[in-house]
Design a protein around this motif. Sequence first.
Motif, short mmCIF file in Angstrom:
data_model
loop_
_atom_site.label_atom_id
_atom_site.label_comp_id
_atom_site.label_asym_id
_atom_site.label_seq_id
_atom_site.Cartn_x
_atom_site.Cartn_y
_atom_site.Cartn_z
N LEU A 224 -93.25 -6.94 -105.48
CA LEU A 224 -93.34 -8.11 -104.60
C LEU A 224 -91.98 -8.78 -104.46
CD1 LEU A 224 -96.78 -9.50 -105.79
CD2 LEU A 224 -96.25 -7.99 -103.86
N LEU A 225 -91.18 -8.76 -105.51
CA LEU A 225 -89.82 -9.30 -105.40
C LEU A 225 -89.05 -8.56 -104.31
CD1 LEU A 225 -88.89 -9.71 -109.17
CD2 LEU A 225 -89.09 -11.55 -107.49
N SER A 226 -89.26 -7.26 -104.26
CA SER A 226 -88.58 -6.46 -103.25
C SER A 226 -89.18 -6.71 -101.87
CB SER A 226 -88.72 -4.98 -103.62
OG SER A 226 -88.25 -4.17 -102.58
N TYR A 227 -90.50 -6.74 -101.80
CA TYR A 227 -91.19 -6.92 -100.51
C TYR A 227 -90.80 -8.24 -99.84
CZ TYR A 227 -95.26 -7.63 -97.40
OH TYR A 227 -96.09 -7.87 -96.34
N VAL A 228 -90.76 -9.29 -100.63
CA VAL A 228 -90.50 -10.59 -100.04
C VAL A 228 -89.06 -10.67 -99.50
CG1 VAL A 228 -89.69 -11.91 -102.03
CG2 VAL A 228 -91.18 -13.00 -100.37
N GLN A 229 -88.17 -9.90 -100.08
CA GLN A 229 -86.79 -9.92 -99.62
C GLN A 229 -86.50 -8.92 -98.52
OE1 GLN A 229 -83.78 -10.50 -102.92
NE2 GLN A 229 -85.60 -10.21 -104.17
N GLU A 230 -87.12 -7.75 -98.62
CA GLU A 230 -86.75 -6.68 -97.69
C GLU A 230 -87.81 -6.33 -96.67
OE1 GLU A 230 -85.01 -3.24 -99.52
OE2 GLU A 230 -84.35 -4.43 -101.24
N GLY A 231 -89.01 -6.86 -96.82
CA GLY A 231 -90.07 -6.50 -95.88
C GLY A 231 -90.69 -5.16 -96.23
N ALA A 232 -91.63 -4.75 -95.41
CA ALA A 232 -92.43 -3.58 -95.77
C ALA A 232 -91.68 -2.26 -95.59
CB ALA A 232 -93.70 -3.56 -94.93
N SER A 233 -90.77 -2.23 -94.61
CA SER A 233 -90.16 -0.94 -94.31
C SER A 233 -89.23 -0.51 -95.45
CB SER A 233 -89.39 -1.02 -93.00
OG SER A 233 -88.43 -2.05 -93.10
N GLY A 234 -89.17 0.76 -95.69
CA GLY A 234 -88.33 1.25 -96.78
C GLY A 234 -89.15 1.58 -98.01
N GLY A 235 -90.26 0.87 -98.18
CA GLY A 235 -91.15 1.18 -99.28
C GLY A 235 -90.78 0.47 -100.57
N HIS A 236 -91.77 0.19 -101.37
CA HIS A 236 -91.53 -0.54 -102.61
C HIS A 236 -92.10 0.19 -103.79
CE1 HIS A 236 -90.22 -3.68 -99.97
NE2 HIS A 236 -91.28 -3.40 -99.26
N GLY A 237 -92.31 1.48 -103.66
CA GLY A 237 -92.71 2.28 -104.80
C GLY A 237 -91.57 2.28 -105.80
N MET A 238 -91.91 2.48 -107.04
CA MET A 238 -90.88 2.44 -108.07
C MET A 238 -89.76 3.43 -107.79
SD MET A 238 -90.57 2.03 -111.81
CE MET A 238 -92.16 2.40 -112.36
N ASP A 239 -90.09 4.62 -107.34
CA ASP A 239 -89.07 5.64 -107.14
C ASP A 239 -88.07 5.19 -106.07
OD1 ASP A 239 -90.65 6.84 -108.94
OD2 ASP A 239 -91.17 8.59 -107.74
N ALA A 240 -88.62 4.63 -104.97
CA ALA A 240 -87.75 4.18 -103.88
C ALA A 240 -86.86 3.03 -104.37
CB ALA A 240 -88.59 3.73 -102.69
N LEU A 241 -87.45 2.10 -105.10
CA LEU A 241 -86.67 0.95 -105.58
C LEU A 241 -85.58 1.41 -106.55
CD1 LEU A 241 -89.38 -1.81 -106.21
CD2 LEU A 241 -87.87 -1.50 -104.25
N SER A 242 -85.95 2.33 -107.41
CA SER A 242 -84.99 2.80 -108.40
C SER A 242 -83.81 3.49 -107.71
CB SER A 242 -85.69 3.77 -109.36
OG SER A 242 -84.75 4.28 -110.29
N GLU A 243 -84.11 4.30 -106.72
CA GLU A 243 -83.01 4.97 -106.02
C GLU A 243 -82.15 3.96 -105.27
OE1 GLU A 243 -83.21 8.78 -104.43
OE2 GLU A 243 -85.24 9.19 -105.16
#
Length: 924
Positions: free
Chosen positions: A436-455
């Motif tokens: 949610l920290l990622s979603y609220v800053q970046e929006g839905a596009s790009g994905g917020h699965g752990m693997d995507a965030l980690s990369e």
Amino acid sequence: MAVTRPVDAQSHVYLVDGSGFIFRAYHALPALTRSDGAPVGAVQGFCAMVWKLLKDLKGEDAPTHLAVIFDHSGVTFRNALYDGYKANRPEPPEDLVPQFALIRDATGAFDLPCIELEGYEADDLIAAYARQAAEAGARVSIASSDKDLMQLVNDQVTLLDPMKVRRIGREEVIEKFGVPPEKVIDVQALAGDSVDNVPGVPGIGIKTAAQLITEYGDLDTLLARAEEIKQPKRRESLIEHAENARLSRQLVTLKADTPTPAPLESFGAADPDGERLVGFLRAMEFRTLTRRIEEALGAGPADETGDATAPIDRSAYKTVQTLEALDAWIARARAARVVAVDVETDALSASAARLVGVSLAVRPGEACYIPLGHSGGDLADGGGRPEQIDMASALGRLKPLLEDPAILKLGQNFKYDLAVFARHDIHPAPYDDTMLLSYVQEGASGGHGMDALSERHLGHKPMSFKEVCGSGKAQKSFDEIDLKTATQYAAEDADVTLRLWEILKPALARSGLSTVYETLERPLPAVLARMELSGIKVDVAQLSRLSSEFAQKMAEAEEAAFEAAGTRFNPGSPKQIGDILFGEMGLPGGKKTKSGAWSTDAAVLEELAAQGYDLPRALLTWRQFAKLKSTYADALKDAINPQTGRVHTSFALAATNTGRLSSSDPNLQNIPIRTEEGRKIREAFVAEPGHVIVAADYSQIELRLLAHIAGVEALKDAFRAGQDIHAMTASEMFGVPLEGMDPMVRRNAKAINFGIIYGISAFGLANNLGISRDEAKTYIDNYFKKFPGIADYMEAMKAEARERGYVQTLFGRRIHLPSIRDKNPSMRQFAERQAINAPIQGAAADIIRRAMARMDAAMAKAGLSARMLLQVHDELVFEAPENEADALIALAREVMSQAPLPVISLSVPLDVDARAAATWGQAH
DNA sequence: ATGTTCACG
DNA sequence: GACGTACGTGAACATC
């Protein structure tokens, strides 16, 4: 952008004299030019002054509302009174002129409202806003050192000298003018002002004026009794220049009835978007100021030398197999005050999954895995059950840690972990969710699965689930994985979560999105976990009956289709349908799909059926029943959890661009309702014996939000009066009376109302209504004419999107629209329609999130045992004991309709329809 | 894996 | 005059 917030007795409204700041900044500072030669000294001074003001205003003097107000260039109404007004004032210096626009940009970069009005000076606008705020009971502070503003001081209104940090109240005004604030204009009228070329009365300065006004009470009395004055020169001057004095009073009197270009409520103070502000300052090349503000906001690039991005070494993770070891980890977590947590289970669905293990991370690189439910994979034992702590004992140790209010738990998609823990009576709190920290800053596009965030953030690719468990038929359940591999995988997830948090949490504050995250995101995982675990009961027998009934109807329609086509084919194949309709039968084809094939969608088939052909009608019927059977009747039966006998959907919190939730596995947000046959599916959603389903939905929430946001008075009035909004629109647009309105006319108006929300185009409306584009264009133009405000709103959103790359909801949620600057015009136009729709759809999503976050506590407080089960965008569905139905309906109405408060006070009511019945279908 | 269609707000 | 076109979703099925 500032937020909308009601102004009341608790409010403290700051009105900043922007023009005063500009001249002060210009004259107080040496000239400064940017590397491209543009003069920016006043811009820098202005930014420094605004920054200092904002920084100084913490604590009890903190503003609830703040706006910066500017003079508008050109003549004002005062010039009409007296053409000599400000005639002595020289033109602004040449190197200041280009800075005016930059200073307005700077105001925007600080996320402050920028107010000006042609024909008026900043002082008049300040007077008008000060009066409005005072009437609402608020305190008012005017940031200015202009003595002309002292006439506004009273019990509620003070001046604040931004540089000297001095408050000017009644006492200070008396000190300066020798009279209290309400008599200041009389003194100024007599004394005049050489700077502004206010004539006054020759020979009378402030001191004398104050003395005279004090003696005679006010200017009119003084002028009427001028004969009584003993000093001959003074007496004659007063008599001779009485008219000048009266004119001067008009000139110095600030116009508190000045029209206000933006409502006071829209000045709600909000955290600035640090990235944007720093970006602006950097572009202006203010090195020192940029650094100072960056430091204060915690802005600037993430600390790349920190632990978070250090290389990940999976072999360093520990497997915890004894209570002593577990206690040691718990102690480390307590010492750290923060612990990342991740659960491993044997299935995807949280409501069905069994707990297999828990991993913890206390510092980057320091993580462990606690196996609890492994049934195999012990390498030492040739694949038997490995040594593990007994689950009950381990959870007994973990529970106090996870529920300790002083220890922050970190999770990735923590809703899942909360649901799994809840089934073991563990309710972790407080928590942060990196997804949610990622979603609220970046929006839905790009994905917020752990693997995507980690990369994205760590440049690290974690072990994939597939690598560990395989895929397809050979896929193993996590409880069969050997502990060494399981530890590497599970502990890495906790480690990565902790590292992501160390990056994403500070970035949140820098972006000015902490409030959005805390109020609209963080409460939801716990609420949704409860809803998902509750599930909803479906009547299996009813679904089975429907499945057979629909199969029967499909068979009939299929036969009819074959008959009409003269051949047998797969009625489920759009390709075969196209070949038959537009090939063999040679019917006139309509649209093409984007891959170039003939479209056979419902609109096309309806069109052909209307022309009298039998085949398209039969296909439409077949499709309807095929959809109902496979997507609903059969799929819902299969989705029943055998343990609970109920259907448990999964709500996604970070899936949409606008802040809406989505529902899947199964999707319970698209259960049929529009057709009679479809409704039968909804009838199969039932309450337990002795219970009822309560459905509560917002009435026309998006149109109401449009009326509020765009300030459409006619729409607002209609909503306040509880009118049929589509009928009212039709009446306005087509000039027909409400009484006895043709339903088709109302239908057209309804289509337009929806079209507006979607970012209308003549083409789209024409398509929807089956009219020509020219007609549609006429409708739209007429709509804009009848409802001024709408077109302005649309342009404002497009401009905001272009300027910032995102638009915002009333509550500050950002919706990113990078393609608004795409070189492809159709991409751009798509983004423009999104810019129009997103603030409306997004605000509605924010509001129901606020309601959901409050609902459980409200039900508990009211002593209700009812449970919230589903959310369908503008609707909440509950299950309650029969005897709670009335209380729940009242409570849901209250919580939902009041959900925007206290942050936003809508100018339209939010009506909520709520009903109780035995089934969801009947509760509508 | 992608496209088409259709259920909902 | 030309881009293309109403906003946001998820699931089933056909087809590649």
